[in-house]
Write a protein that holds these residues in place. Structure first.
Motif, PDB file in Angstrom:
ATOM      1  N   ARG A 188      92.591  45.159  65.431  1.00 12.25           N
ATOM      2  CA  ARG A 188      91.507  44.537  64.657  1.00 12.25           C
ATOM      3  C   ARG A 188      91.006  45.441  63.538  1.00 12.25           C
ATOM      4  O   ARG A 188      90.329  44.971  62.620  1.00 12.25           O
ATOM      5  CB  ARG A 188      90.347  44.169  65.581  1.00 12.25           C
ATOM      6  CG  ARG A 188      90.700  43.083  66.596  1.00 12.25           C
ATOM      7  CD  ARG A 188      89.497  42.690  67.434  1.00 12.25           C
ATOM      8  NE  ARG A 188      89.849  41.676  68.422  1.00 12.25           N
ATOM      9  CZ  ARG A 188      89.862  40.359  68.182  1.00 12.25           C
ATOM     10  NH1 ARG A 188      89.524  39.924  66.971  1.00 12.25           N
ATOM     11  NH2 ARG A 188      90.182  39.509  69.123  1.00 12.25           N
TER      12      ARG A 188
ATOM     13  N   ILE B 117      94.444  39.926  57.935  1.00 14.81           N
ATOM     14  CA  ILE B 117      94.260  41.375  57.819  1.00 14.81           C
ATOM     15  C   ILE B 117      93.506  41.657  56.524  1.00 14.81           C
ATOM     16  O   ILE B 117      93.807  41.067  55.468  1.00 14.81           O
ATOM     17  CB  ILE B 117      95.624  42.105  57.819  1.00 14.81           C
ATOM     18  CG1 ILE B 117      96.353  41.845  59.141  1.00 14.81           C
ATOM     19  CG2 ILE B 117      95.437  43.599  57.606  1.00 14.81           C
ATOM     20  CD1 ILE B 117      97.757  42.425  59.179  1.00 14.81           C
ATOM     21  N   GLU B 118      92.543  42.539  56.602  1.00 15.61           N
ATOM     22  CA  GLU B 118      91.739  42.885  55.429  1.00 15.61           C
ATOM     23  C   GLU B 118      92.558  43.740  54.459  1.00 15.61           C
ATOM     24  O   GLU B 118      93.300  44.625  54.867  1.00 15.61           O
ATOM     25  CB  GLU B 118      90.495  43.673  55.867  1.00 15.61           C
ATOM     26  CG  GLU B 118      89.657  44.184  54.716  1.00 15.61           C
ATOM     27  CD  GLU B 118      88.608  45.178  55.174  1.00 15.61           C
ATOM     28  OE1 GLU B 118      87.782  45.592  54.335  1.00 15.61           O
ATOM     29  OE2 GLU B 118      88.626  45.552  56.365  1.00 15.61           O
TER      30      GLU B 118
ATOM     31  N   LEU C  99     100.274  49.204  55.415  1.00 16.70           N
ATOM     32  CA  LEU C  99      99.354  48.961  56.525  1.00 16.70           C
ATOM     33  C   LEU C  99      98.900  50.289  57.111  1.00 16.70           C
ATOM     34  O   LEU C  99      99.680  51.232  57.231  1.00 16.70           O
ATOM     35  CB  LEU C  99     100.019  48.108  57.612  1.00 16.70           C
ATOM     36  CG  LEU C  99     100.493  46.721  57.206  1.00 16.70           C
ATOM     37  CD1 LEU C  99     101.155  46.013  58.384  1.00 16.70           C
ATOM     38  CD2 LEU C  99      99.344  45.879  56.653  1.00 16.70           C
TER      39      LEU C  99
ATOM     40  N   ASP D 159      95.458  52.048  59.846  1.00 15.16           N
ATOM     41  CA  ASP D 159      94.449  51.745  60.872  1.00 15.16           C
ATOM     42  C   ASP D 159      93.445  52.883  60.905  1.00 15.16           C
ATOM     43  O   ASP D 159      93.833  54.061  60.946  1.00 15.16           O
ATOM     44  CB  ASP D 159      95.126  51.585  62.244  1.00 15.16           C
ATOM     45  CG  ASP D 159      94.227  50.841  63.230  1.00 15.16           C
ATOM     46  OD1 ASP D 159      92.997  51.002  63.143  1.00 15.16           O
ATOM     47  OD2 ASP D 159      94.768  50.109  64.073  1.00 15.16           O
TER      48      ASP D 159
ATOM     49  N   ILE E  76      97.255  38.076  54.724  1.00 19.84           N
ATOM     50  CA  ILE E  76      96.337  38.999  54.047  1.00 19.84           C
ATOM     51  C   ILE E  76      95.564  38.204  53.012  1.00 19.84           C
ATOM     52  O   ILE E  76      96.166  37.563  52.137  1.00 19.84           O
ATOM     53  CB  ILE E  76      97.101  40.157  53.376  1.00 19.84           C
ATOM     54  CG1 ILE E  76      97.872  40.961  54.424  1.00 19.84           C
ATOM     55  CG2 ILE E  76      96.146  41.061  52.614  1.00 19.84           C
ATOM     56  CD1 ILE E  76      98.775  42.027  53.829  1.00 19.84           C
TER      57      ILE E  76
ATOM     58  N   TYR F 109     101.534  37.295  59.768  1.00 17.84           N
ATOM     59  CA  TYR F 109     100.129  37.647  59.511  1.00 17.84           C
ATOM     60  C   TYR F 109      99.806  37.224  58.081  1.00 17.84           C
ATOM     61  O   TYR F 109     100.709  36.987  57.259  1.00 17.84           O
ATOM     62  CB  TYR F 109      99.892  39.154  59.659  1.00 17.84           C
ATOM     63  CG  TYR F 109      99.895  39.639  61.090  1.00 17.84           C
ATOM     64  CD1 TYR F 109      98.749  39.593  61.865  1.00 17.84           C
ATOM     65  CD2 TYR F 109     101.074  40.144  61.661  1.00 17.84           C
ATOM     66  CE1 TYR F 109      98.760  40.039  63.184  1.00 17.84           C
ATOM     67  CE2 TYR F 109     101.087  40.588  62.967  1.00 17.84           C
ATOM     68  CZ  TYR F 109      99.928  40.542  63.727  1.00 17.84           C
ATOM     69  OH  TYR F 109      99.935  40.974  65.022  1.00 17.84           O
TER      70      TYR F 109
ATOM     71  N   THR G 163      93.103  47.293  61.675  1.00 15.76           N
ATOM     72  CA  THR G 163      94.193  47.516  60.729  1.00 15.76           C
ATOM     73  C   THR G 163      93.824  46.905  59.379  1.00 15.76           C
ATOM     74  O   THR G 163      93.277  45.797  59.309  1.00 15.76           O
ATOM     75  CB  THR G 163      95.488  46.902  61.259  1.00 15.76           C
ATOM     76  OG1 THR G 163      95.824  47.507  62.518  1.00 15.76           O
ATOM     77  CG2 THR G 163      96.636  47.125  60.295  1.00 15.76           C
ATOM     78  N   PHE G 164      94.130  47.610  58.311  1.00 13.21           N
ATOM     79  CA  PHE G 164      93.849  47.109  56.962  1.00 13.21           C
ATOM     80  C   PHE G 164      95.078  47.348  56.093  1.00 13.21           C
ATOM     81  O   PHE G 164      95.970  48.150  56.427  1.00 13.21           O
ATOM     82  CB  PHE G 164      92.628  47.791  56.354  1.00 13.21           C
ATOM     83  CG  PHE G 164      92.766  49.276  56.206  1.00 13.21           C
ATOM     84  CD1 PHE G 164      93.249  49.844  55.037  1.00 13.21           C
ATOM     85  CD2 PHE G 164      92.418  50.127  57.260  1.00 13.21           C
ATOM     86  CE1 PHE G 164      93.380  51.209  54.907  1.00 13.21           C
ATOM     87  CE2 PHE G 164      92.541  51.497  57.130  1.00 13.21           C
ATOM     88  CZ  PHE G 164      93.029  52.045  55.958  1.00 13.21           C
TER      89      PHE G 164
ATOM     90  N   ILE H  83      99.473  46.508  65.359  1.00 11.61           N
ATOM     91  CA  ILE H  83      98.417  45.977  64.489  1.00 11.61           C
ATOM     92  C   ILE H  83      97.212  45.640  65.352  1.00 11.61           C
ATOM     93  O   ILE H  83      97.313  44.850  66.306  1.00 11.61           O
ATOM     94  CB  ILE H  83      98.914  44.740  63.719  1.00 11.61           C
ATOM     95  CG1 ILE H  83     100.061  45.141  62.780  1.00 11.61           C
ATOM     96  CG2 ILE H  83      97.783  44.092  62.944  1.00 11.61           C
ATOM     97  CD1 ILE H  83     100.640  43.989  61.998  1.00 11.61           C
TER      98      ILE H  83
END
Length: 312
Positions: free
Chosen positions: A92, A131-132, A111, A113, A40, A38, A94-95, A90
């Motif tokens: 949509r 991921i934000e 991480l 959510d 970030i 992923y 999840t930050f 994870i």
């Protein structure tokens, strides 16, 4: 010479055995997990974050940081590549945030959510999902600290303006006015003392007035009861109102009889009197009419024997 060759063979064998042991250890300790990549993307600062740093999902170790680099397409944006276990949930929503381990200052990726979009976020080497990253606790404290510092600076400026000589004079004048007002308020009880002394007499008069009003109220209640009794008697059956109505009906009947019986007789008597008066007048003017009868009336215009009188 033979001893040297034996020693050399023993050394080579030892080195080979050591290399084989290292290779076997690396083989058994190799990573057999298929990590999911992923990415970030953030414009926030990432102090203390290094490659191979831990990646945790709500406190559980789920992966590590693979690489940290700048985004060549967006100026000032940082790309952090992470690898996590495939069973990590994870989605949509999840930050990521930065966490710090104790007092060492070593950062790791945290991480979490918020549950707003519970749809699994798929990622692969060919299509890597992003991921934000949200501000960490330290970032929030820094931003709020700067805001508090700005507000403190503004308060300090206002205090400095308040302590200027002109404002100091105004404040001293206000305190002086408050002192004068306090002195005047302290004199009010002395001025009110005569009024307070007269209050018992006023209270006694008020009580007497209330007693008089109570007596008047009782008299009015008795008068009202008497009036209600009289009204009941007047409006009761066979009472005064009914008697007045009966009398009015009788008067109306008498008036009707007078109108239908007495008035025609009065009219006849009046006609007879007129005829009698006319006869008496004729007798007084022509008494001979008793013997010769009434004088014939002269013919009028258009009648037989009418003549026009001559004029001189």
């Amino acid at each position: 010479m033979e001893n040297k060759s034996h020693a050399l063979m023993a050394g080579i064998f030892t080195i080979a055995l050591l290399a084989a042991a290292i290779l076997i250890g690396m083989w058994f300790n190799r990573d057999q997990v298929e990590w999911v990549p992923y990415q970030i993307a953030t414009k926030l600062s990432v102090p203390g974050l290094n490659p191979q740093a831990a990646v945790r999902y709500r406190g559980l170790d789920v992966g590590r940081v693979e690489n940290i680099s700048f985004d060549p397409q967006v100026v000032g944006q940082i790309l952090v590549r992470i690898s996590v276990r495939p069973d990590t949930p994870i989605t949509r929503s999840t930050f990521a945030t930065l966490g710090y381990q104790g007092v060492t200052g070593i950062a790791y990726v945290q991480l979490d959510d918020d549950g707003s979009q519970p749809v699994m976020l798929k990622s692969s080497e060919d299509n890597m999902a992003r991921i934000e990253m949200r501000p960490s606790l330290l970032d929030q404290l820094e931003n709020r600290g700067m805001a508090i510092l700005r507000q403190t600076e503004e308060v300090a400026k206002r205090i400095n303006n308040l302590l200027e000589p002109a404002n100091q004079q105004a404040i001293l004048a206000a305190f002086d006015n408050i002192s004068k007002a306090a002195n005047e308020i302290g004199g009010i009880p002395r001025q009110l003392q005569p009024t307070l002394a007269a209050l018992p007499g006023v209270t006694k008069q008020a009580q007497q007035t209330l007693s008089t009003l109570n007596t008047l109220s009782k008299d009015a209640s008795r008068l009202s009861a008497s009036l209600n009794d009289i009204a009941g008697k007047i409006s009761s059956p066979q009472g005064t109102i009914d008697k007045i109505n009966d009398t009015a009906d009788q008067i109306t009947a008498v008036a009707n009889r007078f109108e239908h019986e007495t008035l025609p007789l009065a009219n006849d008597a009046r006609s007879s009197l007129r005829m009698l008066n006319r006869t008496l007048n004729n007798l007084s003017e022509r008494p001979q009419s008793i013997l010769f009868g009434p004088q014939e009336a002269s013919p009028g215009p258009g009648e037989t024997g009418f003549t026009v009188p001559e004029t001189n």
